[in-house]
Design an enzyme around this catalytic site. Structure first.
Site, short mmCIF file in Angstrom:
data_model
loop_
_atom_site.label_atom_id
_atom_site.label_comp_id
_atom_site.label_asym_id
_atom_site.label_seq_id
_atom_site.Cartn_x
_atom_site.Cartn_y
_atom_site.Cartn_z
N THR A 21 38.66 78.77 -42.58
CA THR A 21 37.37 79.47 -42.63
C THR A 21 37.49 80.86 -42.04
O THR A 21 36.95 81.83 -42.60
CB THR A 21 36.29 78.65 -41.89
OG1 THR A 21 36.21 77.36 -42.49
CG2 THR A 21 34.94 79.33 -41.98
N ASP A 44 33.39 71.94 -47.55
CA ASP A 44 32.50 71.24 -46.62
C ASP A 44 31.07 71.16 -47.15
O ASP A 44 30.31 70.28 -46.73
CB ASP A 44 32.49 71.93 -45.25
CG ASP A 44 33.74 71.64 -44.45
OD1 ASP A 44 34.61 70.87 -44.91
OD2 ASP A 44 33.86 72.21 -43.34
N PHE A 46 30.22 70.14 -49.90
CA PHE A 46 30.16 69.08 -50.90
C PHE A 46 30.48 67.70 -50.35
O PHE A 46 30.83 66.80 -51.11
CB PHE A 46 31.07 69.45 -52.09
CG PHE A 46 30.68 70.77 -52.69
CD1 PHE A 46 29.61 70.85 -53.56
CD2 PHE A 46 31.34 71.93 -52.32
CE1 PHE A 46 29.22 72.08 -54.08
CE2 PHE A 46 30.96 73.16 -52.84
CZ PHE A 46 29.89 73.23 -53.72
#
Length: 194
Positions: A21, A44, A46
């Site tokens: 990220t 993340d 989903f």
């Protein structure tokens, strides 16, 4: 008349707490500063609803670091939609870039086939554990989750990629974030410039 170009789809995958990220957010900013139309999707987003994720055999936590925890149909729909939208956006300087970040993105054949570039973070177990302890999660994790599920699943998924000879550049998550950013930026930018 300018024709639209398909987005370059760049995957940032790998170990939990490896730096995925951080790299994606920094890369979005740096590519935008270079005049590139860039967007980001995170795996993340989903995750299935908690009650739809199976329990670990210990009964202490749900198995969130496994393929069964991700709604891949929904994710693929979002990827296709984003690609279609980005194809309509032209830039005089570059092709659009879609960054997709997640710990299992290369383990799904349908998604993996879409990537023009793949970057995979690795970390030693002790550093991954240390970083995980420093993060705050919406739902607190039991201490057993990392050694009994998160790390073993990372090793299984990583092994799958190695056996399948997935073409990916490995990034050492212990390298400084700026070092990693500069490397990836230097590799991605030339591939999207017109």
């Amino acid at each position: 008349m300018e024709t639209s170009r398909s987005p370059q789809i760049v995957g940032i995958g790998g170990v939990s707490n490896g730096g995925k990220t951080t790299l994606c957010l920094s890369l979005v900013e740096k590519l935008r500063q270079a005049g590139v139309n860039v967007e980001m999707l995170q795996q993340d987003e989903f995750f299935k609803e908690v009650e739809d994720i199976p329990w670990h055999k210990s009964g202490v936590f749900r198995i969130c670091d496994d393929k069964v925890a991700i709604d891949m149909a929904k994710m693929m729909e979002a990827v296709r939609s984003r690609v279609a939208k980005m194809q309509k956006t032209n830039s005089a300087q570059s092709a659009p870039v879609l960054l997709i970040e997640g710990f299992l993105i290369f383990n799904y054949e349908c998604l993996n086939a879409m990537f023009s570039r793949r970057y995979f973070f690795t970390l030693p177990k002790d550093i991954a554990w240390e970083r995980r302890l420093s993060r705050e999660y919406r739902t607190p994790e039991p201490a057993a989750m990392f050694p009994k599920h998160v790390w073993p699943m990372y090793l299984i998924h990583y092994d799958e990629l190695k056996k399948a000879n997935v073409d990916m550049v490995e990034l050492n998550g212990t390298d400084g974030p700026n070092t990693i950013l500069e490397r990836v930026f230097r590799e991605v930018l030339p591939s999207v410039l017109r």
